[in-house]
Write a protein that holds these residues in place. Structure first.
Motif, PDB file in Angstrom:
ATOM      1  N   ALA A 131      -5.453  -3.348   3.015  1.00  0.00           N
ATOM      2  CA  ALA A 131      -4.889  -4.061   1.862  1.00  0.00           C
ATOM      3  C   ALA A 131      -5.135  -3.289   0.568  1.00  0.00           C
ATOM      4  O   ALA A 131      -4.246  -3.178  -0.296  1.00  0.00           O
ATOM      5  CB  ALA A 131      -5.494  -5.460   1.770  1.00  0.00           C
ATOM      6  N   ALA A 132      -6.336  -2.729   0.423  1.00  0.00           N
ATOM      7  CA  ALA A 132      -6.643  -1.944  -0.776  1.00  0.00           C
ATOM      8  C   ALA A 132      -5.810  -0.664  -0.809  1.00  0.00           C
ATOM      9  O   ALA A 132      -5.358  -0.223  -1.880  1.00  0.00           O
ATOM     10  CB  ALA A 132      -8.133  -1.611  -0.813  1.00  0.00           C
ATOM     11  N   ALA A 133      -5.579  -0.061   0.357  1.00  0.00           N
ATOM     12  CA  ALA A 133      -4.763   1.157   0.422  1.00  0.00           C
ATOM     13  C   ALA A 133      -3.324   0.880   0.009  1.00  0.00           C
ATOM     14  O   ALA A 133      -2.687   1.698  -0.663  1.00  0.00           O
ATOM     15  CB  ALA A 133      -4.817   1.737   1.832  1.00  0.00           C
ATOM     16  N   ILE A 134      -2.796  -0.274   0.400  1.00  0.00           N
ATOM     17  CA  ILE A 134      -1.431  -0.657   0.007  1.00  0.00           C
ATOM     18  C   ILE A 134      -1.322  -0.739  -1.511  1.00  0.00           C
ATOM     19  O   ILE A 134      -0.323  -0.294  -2.111  1.00  0.00           O
ATOM     20  CB  ILE A 134      -1.043  -2.008   0.657  1.00  0.00           C
ATOM     21  N   GLU A 135      -2.334  -1.289  -2.152  1.00  0.00           N
ATOM     22  CA  GLU A 135      -2.335  -1.371  -3.613  1.00  0.00           C
ATOM     23  C   GLU A 135      -2.287   0.022  -4.239  1.00  0.00           C
ATOM     24  O   GLU A 135      -1.590   0.254  -5.238  1.00  0.00           O
ATOM     25  CB  GLU A 135      -3.585  -2.122  -4.102  1.00  0.00           C
ATOM     26  N   LEU A 136      -2.995   0.964  -3.633  1.00  0.00           N
ATOM     27  CA  LEU A 136      -3.005   2.330  -4.154  1.00  0.00           C
ATOM     28  C   LEU A 136      -1.655   3.020  -3.952  1.00  0.00           C
ATOM     29  O   LEU A 136      -1.204   3.797  -4.794  1.00  0.00           O
ATOM     30  CB  LEU A 136      -4.124   3.135  -3.482  1.00  0.00           C
ATOM     31  N   VAL A 137      -0.995   2.719  -2.829  1.00  0.00           N
ATOM     32  CA  VAL A 137       0.355   3.267  -2.612  1.00  0.00           C
ATOM     33  C   VAL A 137       1.287   2.743  -3.700  1.00  0.00           C
ATOM     34  O   VAL A 137       2.094   3.491  -4.268  1.00  0.00           O
ATOM     35  CB  VAL A 137       0.885   2.892  -1.214  1.00  0.00           C
ATOM     36  N   GLY A 138       1.174   1.448  -3.993  1.00  0.00           N
ATOM     37  CA  GLY A 138       2.007   0.859  -5.050  1.00  0.00           C
ATOM     38  C   GLY A 138       1.735   1.476  -6.418  1.00  0.00           C
ATOM     39  O   GLY A 138       2.641   1.554  -7.268  1.00  0.00           O
ATOM     40  N   ALA A 139       0.514   1.952  -6.621  1.00  0.00           N
ATOM     41  CA  ALA A 139       0.159   2.577  -7.899  1.00  0.00           C
ATOM     42  C   ALA A 139       0.508   4.061  -7.934  1.00  0.00           C
ATOM     43  O   ALA A 139       0.248   4.737  -8.937  1.00  0.00           O
ATOM     44  CB  ALA A 139      -1.336   2.392  -8.156  1.00  0.00           C
ATOM     45  N   GLY A 140       1.072   4.582  -6.837  1.00  0.00           N
ATOM     46  CA  GLY A 140       1.489   5.976  -6.803  1.00  0.00           C
ATOM     47  C   GLY A 140       0.377   6.960  -6.493  1.00  0.00           C
ATOM     48  O   GLY A 140       0.525   8.164  -6.720  1.00  0.00           O
ATOM     49  N   VAL A 141      -0.742   6.463  -5.953  1.00  0.00           N
ATOM     50  CA  VAL A 141      -1.883   7.336  -5.672  1.00  0.00           C
ATOM     51  C   VAL A 141      -1.684   8.149  -4.400  1.00  0.00           C
ATOM     52  O   VAL A 141      -2.159   9.279  -4.286  1.00  0.00           O
ATOM     53  CB  VAL A 141      -3.182   6.500  -5.578  1.00  0.00           C
ATOM     54  N   GLY A 142      -0.986   7.591  -3.406  1.00  0.00           N
ATOM     55  CA  GLY A 142      -0.802   8.296  -2.143  1.00  0.00           C
ATOM     56  C   GLY A 142       0.067   7.496  -1.188  1.00  0.00           C
ATOM     57  O   GLY A 142       0.649   6.465  -1.558  1.00  0.00           O
ATOM     58  N   LEU A 143       0.149   7.962   0.069  1.00  0.00           N
ATOM     59  CA  LEU A 143       0.920   7.293   1.105  1.00  0.00           C
ATOM     60  C   LEU A 143      -0.045   6.710   2.136  1.00  0.00           C
ATOM     61  O   LEU A 143      -1.236   7.035   2.152  1.00  0.00           O
ATOM     62  CB  LEU A 143       1.874   8.282   1.784  1.00  0.00           C
ATOM     63  N   LEU A 144       0.476   5.882   3.041  1.00  0.00           N
ATOM     64  CA  LEU A 144      -0.372   5.238   4.042  1.00  0.00           C
ATOM     65  C   LEU A 144       0.350   5.187   5.382  1.00  0.00           C
ATOM     66  O   LEU A 144       1.504   4.754   5.445  1.00  0.00           O
ATOM     67  CB  LEU A 144      -0.734   3.815   3.589  1.00  0.00           C
TER      68      LEU A 144
END
Length: 251
Positions: A131-144
């Motif tokens: 769930a935290a990784a999804i938030e980072l994808v939405g922020a443009g930090v990376g892919l999952l």
């Protein structure tokens, strides 16, 4: 409402993304007198939930530590990559791991894919959860890269997912204690394996019926059907001892 101590019950744990609804409906149809309780658990705690007897069975993802547990693989999930809508990958129907080589690919601590080497470039630190990784994808930090059911569970309008054809795949399995396959457990196994209600292993056995089946029938005199014996029909007019031959004429 709590279940009385003397009433049979069944507790099923499951990890996020797994949907046991269709099996629960079947259970209520076949076992209306036995309550089934659902408990969601984290992937890290899934196997221990059964080992600690907090649940009768668990739907989890393989691979996992199966020490002391049975596990029936049920199905294999498609692996996908979750990306922002404006990412180049969003224009493709499917991708390979090589297509992600130049991107930062997040690898959360609760990841269940069995990577030999995670794809892409690593992030500075690993997210604690999917769930935290999804938030980072939405922020443009990376892919999952995750099983498709988790991408759907954490769906966001600004993100899309595409199949990754050569990534490891996750298998969903039903797991329970090795030494405790109870009658209720057999019932649930029958449901997830698609056995019909009339299947011998898919329904409770009636002791009276079982006893009647095992009791041999009383010996009866066999009926005389006449089979196996020949009935001779002597020719009319012929002597009994002649077996139907005509006597010689006197000259």
């Amino acid at each position: 409402m709590p279940v009385p101590d003397d009433q049979p019950s069944f507790t099923l744990a499951y990890v996020p993304g797994v949907t046991p609804d269709k099996w629960v409906r079947k259970w209520h149809e076949r076992m209306p007198a036995v309550p089934l309780t659902l408990v969601q658990v984290t992937p890290a705690d899934a196997a221990d939930t059964v080992r600690d007897r907090e649940a009768d069975a668990v739907l989890l993802r393989l691979p996992t530590d199966r020490t002391g547990l049975h596990a029936i693989p049920l199905y294999t999930e498609t692996t996908v990559v979750v990306v922002p809508k404006d990412h180049l990958v969003a224009a493709a129907d499917e991708v390979t791991l090589d297509d992600l080589a130049d991107d930062i690919v997040l690898h959360p601590l609760d990841d269940t894919l069995d990577w030999e080497q995670p794809p892409g470039r690593p992030a500075i630190e690993r997210p604690a959860t999917t769930a935290a990784a999804i938030e980072l994808v939405g922020a443009g930090v990376g892919l999952l890269v995750v099983p498709q059911s988790l991408a759907r569970l954490h769906h966001r309008r600004d993100l899309v997912h595409r199949p990754v054809t050569d990534a490891p795949q996750s298998r969903v399995a039903l797991s329970w204690l090795e030494d405790e396959t109870t009658d209720l457990m057999e019932q649930f196994i029958g449901i997830v394996r698609g056995r019909t209600v009339n299947s011998t292993r898919g329904r409770p056995q009636d002791p009276a019926t079982t006893e009647r089946t095992r009791t041999p029938a009383k010996n009866k005199e066999p009926k005389d059907t006449g089979r196996g014996r020949r009935t001779r029909h002597p020719r009319s007019g012929g002597p009994k001892s002649g077996r139907g031959r005509h006597p010689r004429r006197r000259r």
